[in-house]
Design a protein around this motif. Structure first.
Motif, short mmCIF file in Angstrom:
data_model
loop_
_atom_site.label_atom_id
_atom_site.label_comp_id
_atom_site.label_asym_id
_atom_site.label_seq_id
_atom_site.Cartn_x
_atom_site.Cartn_y
_atom_site.Cartn_z
N ALA A 79 14.23 -38.21 8.82
CA ALA A 79 13.69 -39.56 9.02
C ALA A 79 13.93 -40.43 7.79
CB ALA A 79 12.20 -39.48 9.32
N MET A 80 13.73 -39.88 6.61
CA MET A 80 13.97 -40.65 5.38
C MET A 80 15.44 -41.04 5.27
SD MET A 80 11.08 -40.98 3.63
CE MET A 80 11.49 -41.07 1.91
N ALA A 81 16.32 -40.11 5.57
CA ALA A 81 17.76 -40.41 5.50
C ALA A 81 18.14 -41.48 6.52
CB ALA A 81 18.57 -39.14 5.73
N LYS A 82 17.58 -41.38 7.72
CA LYS A 82 17.90 -42.36 8.75
C LYS A 82 17.42 -43.75 8.35
CE LYS A 82 17.64 -43.25 13.68
NZ LYS A 82 17.17 -42.78 14.99
N ALA A 93 29.71 -47.80 2.07
CA ALA A 93 31.10 -48.18 2.32
C ALA A 93 31.19 -48.81 3.71
CB ALA A 93 32.00 -46.95 2.24
N ALA A 94 32.07 -49.77 3.85
CA ALA A 94 32.19 -50.48 5.13
C ALA A 94 32.44 -49.52 6.29
CB ALA A 94 33.30 -51.52 5.04
N ALA A 95 33.24 -48.50 6.07
CA ALA A 95 33.56 -47.55 7.13
C ALA A 95 32.35 -46.70 7.52
CB ALA A 95 34.71 -46.64 6.71
N ALA A 96 31.41 -46.54 6.60
CA ALA A 96 30.24 -45.69 6.87
C ALA A 96 29.05 -46.50 7.36
CB ALA A 96 29.85 -44.93 5.61
N ARG A 97 29.15 -47.80 7.33
CA ARG A 97 28.01 -48.66 7.67
C ARG A 97 27.59 -48.43 9.12
NH1 ARG A 97 28.91 -53.68 5.02
NH2 ARG A 97 28.24 -52.35 3.35
N ALA A 98 26.33 -48.13 9.29
CA ALA A 98 25.79 -47.86 10.62
C ALA A 98 25.25 -49.16 11.22
CB ALA A 98 24.69 -46.82 10.54
#
Length: 125
Positions: A79-82, A93-98
């Protein structure tokens, strides 16, 4: 209750087609949700044995936290990571942006905290 009210405001923005405003509000709610998880760790899971900025540890209460499970820790960590994915100041990073989750996911994430706290409290009664 405060989180649910903030969720309702964000959900209304989404429902009314104001996606940019929804994303801003939902990001804010995820920040508040992360803070709530931190507080739940301190007050519920650790039962006040260790608190931020308190100089001492409540050693007389340590027995009450002997029931902490791997599931408790895994749920908290996930939950903290989310929540951290959408915090301002946590550049990715732009590619990792959720993408900001839909309102139903945000609501479920708030309910997950409520369930986690409730389950721990029931177990300790």
């Amino acid at each position: 209750g405060f989180l649910k009210k903030q969720y309702q405001d964000a959900e209304k923005l989404h429902r009314d087609g104001h996606q940019s405003a929804y994303e801003k509000d939902a990001s804010f709610v995820y920040g508040l949700l992360r803070e709530a998880w931190e507080r739940a760790l301190e007050e519920v899971l650790l039962g006040g044995v260790v608190e931020r900025f308190r100089p001492g540890v409540q050693t007389q209460q340590v027995a009450q936290i002997a029931d902490i499970t791997d599931d408790d820790c895994n749920t908290l960590n996930a939950a903290m990571a989310k929540c951290s994915k959408w915090l301002p100041g946590h550049d990715q990073a732009a590619a990792a942006r959720a993408e900001i989750p839909e309102p139903s996911v945000l609501k479920a994430d708030i309910e997950a905290l409520e369930t986690w706290v409730s389950d721990i409290r029931k177990r300790r009664r």
